[in-house]
Write an enzyme that holds these catalytic residues in place. Structure first.
Site, short mmCIF file in Angstrom:
data_model
loop_
_atom_site.label_atom_id
_atom_site.label_comp_id
_atom_site.label_asym_id
_atom_site.label_seq_id
_atom_site.Cartn_x
_atom_site.Cartn_y
_atom_site.Cartn_z
N HIS A 245 5.06 5.86 11.28
CA HIS A 245 6.35 5.18 11.13
C HIS A 245 7.54 6.14 11.16
O HIS A 245 8.66 5.71 11.43
CB HIS A 245 6.42 4.48 9.76
CG HIS A 245 5.90 3.07 9.75
ND1 HIS A 245 6.21 2.15 10.71
CD2 HIS A 245 5.12 2.43 8.84
CE1 HIS A 245 5.63 0.98 10.39
NE2 HIS A 245 4.96 1.13 9.28
N GLY B 236 0.84 -1.19 0.00
CA GLY B 236 0.00 0.00 0.00
C GLY B 236 0.87 1.24 0.00
O GLY B 236 0.64 2.18 -0.75
N ALA B 237 1.88 1.20 0.86
CA ALA B 237 2.78 2.35 0.98
C ALA B 237 4.03 1.95 1.74
O ALA B 237 4.06 0.89 2.36
CB ALA B 237 2.08 3.48 1.71
N MET B 238 5.04 2.81 1.68
CA MET B 238 6.31 2.51 2.35
C MET B 238 6.86 3.79 2.95
O MET B 238 6.96 4.82 2.28
CB MET B 238 7.27 1.90 1.32
CG MET B 238 8.66 1.65 1.87
SD MET B 238 8.63 0.40 3.21
CE MET B 238 9.98 0.98 4.22
N GLU B 239 7.26 3.68 4.21
CA GLU B 239 7.58 4.85 5.03
C GLU B 239 8.97 5.44 4.86
O GLU B 239 9.44 6.15 5.76
CB GLU B 239 7.38 4.48 6.50
CG GLU B 239 8.39 3.45 7.06
CD GLU B 239 7.93 2.00 6.99
OE1 GLU B 239 7.09 1.69 6.13
OE2 GLU B 239 8.41 1.17 7.79
N ASN B 240 9.67 5.19 3.75
CA ASN B 240 11.03 5.72 3.56
C ASN B 240 11.14 7.12 4.15
O ASN B 240 10.32 7.99 3.86
CB ASN B 240 11.35 5.80 2.07
CG ASN B 240 10.95 4.57 1.32
OD1 ASN B 240 11.40 3.48 1.61
ND2 ASN B 240 10.03 4.73 0.36
N HIS C 17 -0.64 6.01 8.80
CA HIS C 17 0.21 4.85 9.09
C HIS C 17 1.69 5.19 8.79
O HIS C 17 2.56 4.97 9.63
CB HIS C 17 -0.26 3.68 8.22
CG HIS C 17 0.51 2.42 8.39
ND1 HIS C 17 -0.02 1.31 9.02
CD2 HIS C 17 1.76 2.07 8.02
CE1 HIS C 17 0.88 0.34 9.03
NE2 HIS C 17 1.97 0.77 8.42
N GLU C 18 1.92 5.74 7.63
CA GLU C 18 3.30 6.01 7.24
C GLU C 18 3.90 7.16 8.04
O GLU C 18 5.09 7.14 8.36
CB GLU C 18 3.41 6.26 5.72
CG GLU C 18 2.84 5.15 4.83
CD GLU C 18 3.28 3.74 5.19
OE1 GLU C 18 4.36 3.58 5.78
OE2 GLU C 18 2.52 2.78 4.91
N1 BES Z 1 6.49 -0.91 6.01
C1 BES Z 1 5.30 -1.25 5.34
C2 BES Z 1 5.49 -1.67 3.91
C3 BES Z 1 5.99 -3.07 3.76
C4 BES Z 1 5.12 -4.12 3.89
C5 BES Z 1 7.31 -3.33 3.49
C6 BES Z 1 5.59 -5.41 3.76
C7 BES Z 1 7.77 -4.60 3.37
C8 BES Z 1 6.91 -5.66 3.51
C9 BES Z 1 4.33 -0.09 5.35
O1 BES Z 1 4.43 0.78 6.42
C10 BES Z 1 2.97 -0.71 5.48
O2 BES Z 1 2.71 -1.29 6.48
N2 BES Z 1 2.16 -0.55 4.46
C11 BES Z 1 0.86 -1.12 4.44
C12 BES Z 1 -0.17 -0.05 4.39
C13 BES Z 1 -0.81 0.14 5.69
C14 BES Z 1 -1.82 1.23 5.67
C15 BES Z 1 -1.43 -1.11 6.25
C16 BES Z 1 0.73 -1.94 3.20
O3 BES Z 1 1.52 -1.72 2.30
O4 BES Z 1 -0.14 -2.77 3.14
ZN ZN Z 2 3.74 -0.15 8.19
#
Ligand code: BES
Ligand code: ZN
EC number: 3.4.11.-
Length: 968
Positions: free
Chosen positions: A358, A318-322, A354-355
């Site tokens: 993080h 969904g997204a990534m918190e870089n 969420h991000e």
């Molecule tokens: N850090 C994660 C992204 C991630 C997920 C990296 C799995 C590596 C493996 C990010 O913060 C995250 O949790 N994204 C969620 C969105 C959130 C609103 C639940 C996602 O991508 O589903």
């Molecule tokens: Zn996350």
């Protein structure tokens, strides 16, 4: 197809600017990886503690045009400075699918000279480059390692990868990154572990017509010519000290919209068309205030001067918190008032929250190793609700955690194959194991137990402990018990009284899997707890040092009067306070702040049912949803009768609130999954149809299907009303929907279907239609320029009822030109949730497993979700056999991050078989009798009060809730 390459494919090296000089020795990747060959350091999954990185200086050059071989590549240079901690003659650094184009060079930065490099060996399995030295590095001294390398800028959504899209008929390529958890090593050689924090100096070379972004602000930009090519060199300010998995770079010709406050620059980047259409505006509006909110909440300032947020056409998650450069899939960032629904809007604000959470939890303070990931993701998931609530205070969004996370994870954590929140460091080693910890337990149970903790400590004490923890550990790493210590100090200072220490209480929730069902016997005052297992005949896979007992904080009311928190510390306790008489009733786990289910004696259940029927306002909305969810699951586990569970849905005939409805629909969906291929379908349709009629009428009067209901969750329930009314065949509904869709087909330039209702309308119309409707939807899907609209159509096309349409659609999921890789899993699982599609999807995945696993294994297929989705309906011994066969057939290839999900699906299928057998047997005779038309007609005349006489197996539902929740 994104296929990694190794130096043995020397052909790709030719013609690359930085490719020159000697090639390194390399070992070939073994065909089937089973166990590590030796005890040598390069055959271990964890880095030795001999070296500690300090700074990286990296220059990356992605090529957005293919080379003469049709391959997209990037080249890079890196200088990493590290301190030697323990004398060693080996430099072990992660490097995966990178080819060294020159031999590495080692320089000493201190007084003693650098040893010479004897041999460089690549270890593809453990993803290391091992540099053997002629002599030892000296502890306390610093050294610099220089490398030049080349990698494929493939479309596999991991490491440094490419995303493609068309704008005005022109193909555009974006170079972007996704490092978490273990793919930074696929972009540049690095000490790729979260505790190996360093400062990153990043420079990007790129086409002058593109913009380069990275974690830091741009500090320099010059044009220069490299080997006859004019390029722009963009240099970024050094980062703060951070983990490799947070590094990011993006090169694109995206547009942006920005907002600058005195100390923070916020920019939203996306395709120019999307930015020009204003799709970044909502994200921009909420981000600034949300940063302010979190700064205040955590009481630690955001340490960077900027936050860029980028919407990408191809993005695995969904997204990534870089840090400083958050990346999103488009649907999680871009909003179009005219086209996106309130659900899309909620998705955006919660993902941003969420991000942003993080940026503190994860980025500033990082867990030492992935085994504690739950703390990171649990906090961010909890942060979704508080952050989104700060941005949209009228939405009551915090309540929704109960449906979206607590109830969701209960279903998994009630399996004997579940696992504890925390694992041991040595249990999580391989990249696939690390991937596997990003599961519902880490996210949703993590958030649920943190919410419980904040509830029994009080939010003020909780946040006090969190604030000192963040401040104390900023820019470093922790284990989760560090948080308990800070919370304990906050408890002690505040004088809060707790029956045990924070650690004693939390150990039981964190170290043992599962959760209790608390049974309150209001006749005797007995309170007992029992490990709640969906299939009581199973035994938990692992023993627990706490014997599957918990310290349970029980919030409760006697009638409406709130009572002091009751701590259940033993397996069984007796409390006179919980003994009641007359017309009193007890309700426990108020607002479901506790991570447990509640059962009562039959009399109290009966009283609660009466209250639901006669004065449901006396029960908080969340608890109305809880009574339904608890009772259905208690019935599933054989603890109470299914008829009792069904009775908890009777009051819905006069209920208009979203949460109880949603809870009921989700639970009835299980009946649907199990029984929609049986004769039970008809009578249940009648029942659900009758229940929803009032809701449909309510929204008809309120909105005439023209206006938008005022409340956020009312808008959701309006969708439920339409969806369920139509699927149960309510004529007023089906006529409406058909007319709307037909009008759109007649003139595709005007789509007058209300945005919130589109998913439901499209799905209904495609389900009722055939090829014409499907092809129309496909055309519109291809044309759509707003990602959320594309997603609605993509989901709706899975509602088709003609097998050939679904089979064709399944084929499309393996063609990235038709369905983007990021969307393949959710499309397949959505087809599987359609009764017609399920066997097709199940066959399809089994037939193509090898291809899917090898071609998409690098990250774009969410294997756990896929396996979960395609096996949800399995409920016969034959299907179980097929499932086990599937596991055995592909054991040699493996299931990667879906391994645990496969075990859980086997357990779930076993439970389903028992449930179906039990419920069908119990109702066998009744069903035979009721099979006649006459009987069904008679049933439709049943009054509500007669529902209790309906056998449980007659409950069915004709909805497809999954379609409404394309999760990513
Ligand atoms: N850090 C994660 C992204 C991630 C997920 C990296 C799995 C590596 C493996 C990010 O913060 C995250 O949790 N994204 C969620 C969105 C959130 C609103 C639940 C996602 O991508 O589903
Ligand atoms: Zn996350």
């Amino acid at each position: 197809m994104g296929k990694g390459f190794y130096i043995s494919n020397t052909v790709v090296i030719v013609g690359i600017v930085l490719a020159a000089g000697a090639l390194c020795t390399i070992t070939a990747l073994p065909a089937a990886i089973t166990s590590l060959p030796t005890t040598e350091p390069w055959d271990q999954w964890r880095l030795p503690q001999t070296l500690s990185p300090q700074t990286y200086n990296i220059t990356m050059w992605p090529r957005l045009e293919p080379d003469p071989n049709g391959l997209y590549i990037f080249t890079g240079l890196s200088k990493v400075v590290f301190r030697c901690v323990i004398d060693t003659d080996l430099i072990l650094i992660h490097s995966n699918k990178l080819n060294m184009t020159k031999p590495p060079i080692l320089t000493a930065l201190g007084s003693s000279p650098a040893p010479a490099i004897a041999l460089t060996v690549m270890h593809p399995l453990t993803q290391y480059m091992a540099i053997h030295l002629t002599e030892k590095l000296i502890a306390g001294e610093s050294y610099e390692l220089y490398t030049e390398f080349i990698g494929e800028l493939s479309d596999d959504l991991g490491g440094f990868y490419r995303s493609e899209y068309y704008e005005n008929g022109v193909k555009k390529v974006v170079a972007t990154t996704q490092m978490e958890a273990t793919d930074a090593r696929k972009a540049f050689p690095c000490f790729d572990e979260p505790a190996m924090k360093a400062i990153f100096h990043i420079t990007l070379l790129h086409d002058p017509a593109t913009v380069a972004l990275s974690n830091g602000v741009m500090i320099d930009k010059v044009d220069l010519t490299v080997d006859g090519t004019l390029v722009t060199k963009t240099t970024f300010a050094p980062t703060v000290v951070m983990s490799t998995y947070l590094v990011a770079f993006v090169v694109s010709d995206f547009g942006f919209t920005e907002q600058n406050t005195e100390d923070l620059q916020i920019r939203i980047f996306a395709r120019q068309d999307a930015i020009n259409a204003g799709q970044g505006q909502y994200a921009l509006n909420v981000t600034g205030p949300m940063f302010k909110f979190f700064e205040k909440y955590y009481n630690v300032p955001y340490p960077l001067p900027k936050s860029d947020q980028v919407g990408l056409p191809d993005f695995s998650f969904g997204a990534m918190e870089n840090w400083g450069l958050i990346t999103y899939r488009e649907t999680a960032l871009l909003y179009d008032e005219e086209i996106s629904s309130n659900e899309n809007k909620e998705r955006i604000v919660t993902v941003i929250a969420h991000e942003l959470a993080h940026q503190w939890f994860g980025n500033l303070v990082t867990v030492r190793w992935w085994n504690d990931l739950w703390l990171n993701e649990g906090f961010a998931t909890y942060g979704e609700y508080i952050g989104a609530d700060s941005a949209e205070p009228d939405w009551n969004i915090k309540d929704l955690i109960v449906l979206n996370d607590v109830h969701k994870v209960f279903a998994i954590d009630a399996l004997a194959t579940s696992h504890p929140l925390s694992s041991k460091e040595e249990e999580i080693l391989r990249p696939e194991q690390i991937k596997e910890v990003f599961d519902t337990i880490s996210y949703s149970k993590g958030a649920s137990v943190l919410r419980m903790l904040s509830s029994f400590l009080t939010e003020a004490v909780f946040i006090q402990g969190v604030q000192t923890y963040l401040d104390y550990f900023k820019f470093s790493n922790t284990v989760y018990t560090d948080l308990w210590e800070h919370l304990q100090t906050a408890v002690d200072i505040s004088g809060t009284s707790l029956p045990k220490t924070v650690q004693e209480i939390m150990d039981r929730w964190v170290l043992q899997m599962g959760f209790p069902v608390v049974t309150i016997n209001t006749a005797t005052g007995d309170i007992t707890q029992e490990h709640f297992l969906l299939d009581p005949e199973t035994k938990p896979d692992r023993p627990s040092e706490f014997n599957y007992e918990w310290f349970v904080p029980i919030s409760w009311t006697k009638k409406e009067a709130a009572q002091p928190l009751y701590w259940l510390l033993q397996k069984t306790e007796l409390s006179d306070k919980m003994k009641i008489s007359g017309d009193e009733w007890i309700l426990a786990n108020i607002n479901v702040t506790g991570y447990y289910r509640v059962n009562y004696d039959t009399e109290n259940w009966q009283r609660l049912l009466n209250v639901l029927q006669t004065s449901r306002q006396s029960i908080p909305i969340i608890n109305r949803a809880q009574l339904i969810d608890d009772s259905f699951n208690l019935a599933k586990a054989g603890i109470i009768e299914t008829t009792l569970a069904l009775r908890t849905t009777l009051f819905l005939a006069s209920e208009t609130e979203y949460m109880p409805w949603e809870s009921a629909l989700k639970n009835l969906d299980y009946f649907y999954l199990m029984f929609d291929r049986t004769e039970v379908y008809g009578p249940m349709q009648t029942y659900v149809g009758k229940q929803v009629k009032n809701l449909f009428d309510y929204f008809t009067t309120l909105t005439h299907w023209e206006d938008v209901p005022p409340g956020h969750t009312d808008q959701y329930n309006q969708v439920n009303a339409l969806r369920v009314a139509c699927s149960t065949g309510l004529e007023n509904c089906t006529t409406l929907v058909k007319t709307w869709f037909q009008k759109w087909m007649d003139d595709p330039t005007v789509n007058l279907i209300k945005v919130n209702l589109r998913s439901a309308v499209y799905c209904s119309a495609i389900a009722a239609g055939g090829e014409k409707e499907w092809d129309f939807a496909w055309q519109e899907f291809e044309k759509a320029t707003v990602a959320s609209e594309k997603d609605k159509l993509r989901a709706a096309m899975t509602c088709a009822t003609e097998p050939w349409l679904l089979n064709r659609y399944l084929q499309y999921t393996l063609d990235p030109n038709k369905i983007r890789k990021q969307d393949a899993t959710s499309t397949i699982t959505s087809i599987a949730s359609n009764v017609v599609g399920q066997p097709l999807a199940w066959d399809f995945v089994r037939a193509n497993w090898e291809y899917i696993f090898t071609q998409y294994g690098a990250g774009s297929f969410a294997f756990a979700d896929l396996i979960d989705g395609i096996t949800k309906r399995l409920s016969t011994p034959f299907e179980l056999q097929q499932l086990i066969q599937f596991r055995d057939d592909y054991a040699h290839i493996g299931f990667g991050s879906g391994t645990l999900a496969l075990e859980q699906s086997i357990e779930r299928t076993q439970a389903n078989i028992k449930w179906v057998e039990k419920n069908q047997q119990a109702n066998g005779h009744a069903l035979e009798e009721r099979n006649s038309t006459q009987r069904v007609e008679a049933e439709s005349q049943l009054g509500l009060d007669d529902l209790g006489s309906l056998q449980e197996a007659e409950v069915n539902l004709l909805v497809k809730p999954d379609l409404m929740h394309f999760t990513q």
